[in-house]
Motif scaffolding. Structure first.
Motif, PDB file in Angstrom:
ATOM      1  N   GLY A   1      29.622  -9.330  -5.587  1.00  7.94           N
ATOM      2  CA  GLY A   1      29.104 -10.696  -5.487  1.00  7.94           C
ATOM      3  C   GLY A   1      28.872 -11.105  -4.051  1.00  7.94           C
ATOM      4  N   MET A   2      29.783 -10.713  -3.167  1.00  7.11           N
ATOM      5  CA  MET A   2      29.641 -11.079  -1.756  1.00  7.11           C
ATOM      6  C   MET A   2      28.453 -10.355  -1.131  1.00  7.11           C
ATOM      7  SD  MET A   2      31.252 -13.121   0.146  1.00  7.11           S
ATOM      8  CE  MET A   2      29.933 -13.602   1.184  1.00  7.11           C
ATOM      9  N   LEU A   3      28.263  -9.085  -1.503  1.00 10.89           N
ATOM     10  CA  LEU A   3      27.114  -8.338  -0.978  1.00 10.89           C
ATOM     11  C   LEU A   3      25.822  -9.060  -1.348  1.00 10.89           C
ATOM     12  CD1 LEU A   3      25.870  -5.684   0.232  1.00 10.89           C
ATOM     13  CD2 LEU A   3      25.685  -4.932  -2.132  1.00 10.89           C
ATOM     14  N   LYS A   4      25.750  -9.502  -2.615  1.00  9.54           N
ATOM     15  CA  LYS A   4      24.528 -10.173  -3.047  1.00  9.54           C
ATOM     16  C   LYS A   4      24.411 -11.544  -2.399  1.00  9.54           C
ATOM     17  CE  LYS A   4      25.090  -9.673  -7.518  1.00  9.54           C
ATOM     18  NZ  LYS A   4      24.557 -10.006  -8.836  1.00  9.54           N
TER      19      LYS A   4
ATOM     20  N   THR B   1      23.508  -6.953   7.034  1.00  7.30           N
ATOM     21  CA  THR B   1      23.985  -7.218   5.670  1.00  7.30           C
ATOM     22  C   THR B   1      25.399  -6.697   5.496  1.00  7.30           C
ATOM     23  OG1 THR B   1      21.794  -7.236   4.658  1.00  7.30           O
ATOM     24  CG2 THR B   1      23.602  -6.587   3.252  1.00  7.30           C
ATOM     25  N   LEU B   2      25.624  -5.455   5.932  1.00  5.49           N
ATOM     26  CA  LEU B   2      26.949  -4.854   5.741  1.00  5.49           C
ATOM     27  C   LEU B   2      28.002  -5.553   6.594  1.00  5.49           C
ATOM     28  CD1 LEU B   2      25.994  -1.086   5.531  1.00  5.49           C
ATOM     29  CD2 LEU B   2      26.784  -2.573   3.701  1.00  5.49           C
TER      30      LEU B   2
ATOM     31  N   LEU C   1      21.355   0.253  -4.397  1.00  4.81           N
ATOM     32  CA  LEU C   1      22.049   1.436  -3.893  1.00  4.81           C
ATOM     33  C   LEU C   1      23.445   1.057  -3.403  1.00  4.81           C
ATOM     34  CD1 LEU C   1      21.294   4.442  -3.310  1.00  4.81           C
ATOM     35  CD2 LEU C   1      20.997   3.731  -0.946  1.00  4.81           C
ATOM     36  N   LEU C   2      23.523  -0.040  -2.652  1.00  5.29           N
ATOM     37  CA  LEU C   2      24.821  -0.464  -2.125  1.00  5.29           C
ATOM     38  C   LEU C   2      25.778  -0.857  -3.245  1.00  5.29           C
ATOM     39  CD1 LEU C   2      23.764  -2.570   0.980  1.00  5.29           C
ATOM     40  CD2 LEU C   2      24.768  -0.310   0.947  1.00  5.29           C
ATOM     41  N   THR C   3      25.283  -1.616  -4.250  1.00  4.24           N
ATOM     42  CA  THR C   3      26.187  -2.008  -5.339  1.00  4.24           C
ATOM     43  C   THR C   3      26.668  -0.782  -6.108  1.00  4.24           C
ATOM     44  OG1 THR C   3      24.185  -2.583  -6.548  1.00  4.24           O
ATOM     45  CG2 THR C   3      25.546  -4.386  -5.819  1.00  4.24           C
TER      46      THR C   3
ATOM     47  N   VAL D   1      21.156  -6.679  -7.981  1.00  2.32           N
ATOM     48  CA  VAL D   1      20.206  -7.207  -6.998  1.00  2.32           C
ATOM     49  C   VAL D   1      20.495  -8.699  -6.796  1.00  2.32           C
ATOM     50  CG1 VAL D   1      17.760  -7.686  -6.643  1.00  2.32           C
ATOM     51  CG2 VAL D   1      18.457  -5.510  -7.598  1.00  2.32           C
ATOM     52  N   PRO D   2      20.414  -9.199  -5.553  1.00  4.25           N
ATOM     53  CA  PRO D   2      20.709 -10.617  -5.315  1.00  4.25           C
ATOM     54  C   PRO D   2      19.787 -11.539  -6.114  1.00  4.25           C
ATOM     55  CG  PRO D   2      20.563  -9.444  -3.241  1.00  4.25           C
ATOM     56  CD  PRO D   2      20.129  -8.490  -4.298  1.00  4.25           C
TER      57      PRO D   2
END
Lengths: 249, 221
Positions: free
Chosen positions: A162-165, A20-21, A205-207, B58-59
């Motif tokens: 947004g890109m992470l999601k 993901t990262l 957590l990441l966001t 969350v996605p």
């Protein structure tokens, strides 16, 4: 809620975190590198320079990322031109297809974010640079670009989140990042709540980390003159209550 | 390919239906959350804050998957038998939740931008709490919230494509099926892109008109 399945999810899902990262930050980095020159073209007053970039950003911002991903993964690979060339080694890997789709999408969004920043740079700054005898390239590199970054920072933070999601879409083309692993785990255990909520917790957590990081960067990049004054400690009276306003004046 | 025109049309109908329903429900829910976030009760406002924070962190795909598979598990647990929630209901529910999270933040900003004197004046005139909201604050927050709200609607159109992952026959799903059955992914996905681009362009255009119609006199150029 079964605690054993939830625990298993919390132990399994971190295996997908790395993918993901990598997907998120590699696409963001590539997208940023592509978007800087495009943003300058897009902001230019010459329509021959800005119109093609506008067409690109419009098309990629106006269609769902899922369609773009499938277009690249299933569609481009069908072309005989691609199949017979060296590109096939790259295009048959779902990872590279996801990377290409995410990069093109992120570049389109970032271009518009940076364009907004470039156009918000005060004219006086550019005129001052011209008066100092800086060339156009030097003005762009030393004056416009740093100011643009500062102006566009909050909008760019949204793009990073947004890109992470969006990286969760990679699970639709068989990649086992956090969402992909979660889907696999759900099909094995039939426990959607435990697994998907655990996956959601990792994304959350990441966001949080990303937004905190950008907030710190924002305070650091704010010019000292614009910073709000540090909070003054309120003098306290002996009994622990703050002094009354009337007693002060 | 031409045989799929009908299928694309029925897919388009589903896409538009999901969009319209989740936009309408999401707007109402978002407004409710924004009003509750201004609540003087600390527990209520921090609950709403946590809600928007979680939804936005969350996605969307994960929320859709959770609603679809979790919804089935929930309904089965309640009734005792195996009941599958359909993709349409799950998709609308999930997108409503997503939309409300973002809309609430937009509405909250707009509510805060309405001058506090307006509320005080309305209270001084003896208007009830409901009247203050419906007659004074909400009409004035519309022009402030509209541009951001329009952007949100356009991303909702794009997000509807995610429901195809759980099997709703929307535009994206029709393209997927067509691409598989005719072994021609490129034209089908290009057709889907064109449909989505037409939808987003159309909504962009109509929102421009709407913004002009609802702009405050002082904001008109």
């Amino acid at each position: 809620m079964s605690m054993t399945i939830a625990l298993e999810a919390f132990l399994t899902l971190p295996r997908g975190l790395l993918l993901t990262l990598v997907l998120t930050f590699a696409s963001l980095a590539a997208g940023f590198a592509v978007s800087v020159p495009l943003a300058f073209l897009r902001a230019s007053s010459n329509p021959w320079a800005s119109a093609p970039v506008l067409a690109y950003t419009y098309a990629f911002r106006g269609t769902p990322l899922l369609v773009q991903l499938f277009l690249i993964y299933y569609g481009i690979g069908q072309l005989p031109l691609v199949r017979q060339s060296f590109l096939w080694a790259v295009m048959r890997e779902p990872f590279w297809c996801a990377f290409i789709a995410f990069t093109l999408n992120s570049a389109a969004h970032t271009t518009e974010v940076l364009r907004g920043g470039i156009q918000a740079v005060p004219r006086g700054q550019i005129e001052a640079a011209k008066a100092l005898g800086l060339s156009r390239f030097h003005t762009a590199r030393l004056i416009v670009f740093p100011l643009t970054l500062r102006i566009a920072l909050p909008a760019y933070a949204n793009e990073v989140v947004g890109m992470l999601k969006a990286s969760s879409l990679a699970s639709t083309i068989t990649l086992l990042e956090v969402t992909g692993l979660a889907r696999q785990l759900v099909s094995e255990t039939f426990a959607p709540y435990e697994v998907f909520i655990a996956a959601g917790a990792f994304y959350l957590l990441l966001t949080l980390l990303i937004t905190q990081g950008f907030q710190m960067l924002e305070t650091r990049w704010t010019p000292t003159a614009n910073r709000p004054p540090p909070a003054q400690p309120v003098p306290r009276r002996a009994n622990g209550k703050p002094p009354l306003a009337s007693a002060e004046t | 390919m031409y045989a799929f025109v009908d299928q694309f049309l029925s897919g388009l109908k589903n896409t538009l239906l999901v969009f319209a329903l989740s936009c309408a429900f999401g707007t109402l829910l978002g407004l409710l959350i924004a009003v509750l976030r201004n609540s003087t009760r600390k527990s209520v406002s921090s609950c709403m804050r946590a809600y928007t924070g979680i939804i936005r962190g969350v996605p969307e795909l994960l929320i859709i998957l959770l609603t679809y598979f979790g919804g089935t598990a929930l309904l089965s647990a309640i009734t005792g038998g195996y009941i599958e929630i359909n993709a349409f209901a799950a998709g609308v529910a999930a997108l409503t939740v997503v939309f409300s999270g973002y809309a609430a933040e937009i509405f909250r900003g707009a509510i805060n931008a309405v001058a506090p004197g307006q509320r005080e004046a309305a209270a001084a005139l003896g208007l009830s709490n409901a009247q203050i909201w419906f007659l004074i604050i909400i009409p004035q927050m519309i022009p402030i919230a509209l541009p951001a709200f329009c952007n949100l609607c356009i991303s909702l159109i794009k997000d509807t494509s995610l429901i195809s992952v759980v099997g709703l026959t929307d535009v994206m799903r029709v393209a997927y099926i067509g691409a598989g059955s005719l072994r021609a992914p490129l034209p089908f996905y290009l057709a889907a892109s064109a449909i989505y681009l037409a939808l987003t362009s159309l909504s962009l255009l109509s929102f421009r008109l709407l913004e002009r119609r609802y702009s405050l006199p002082a904001m008109k150029g």
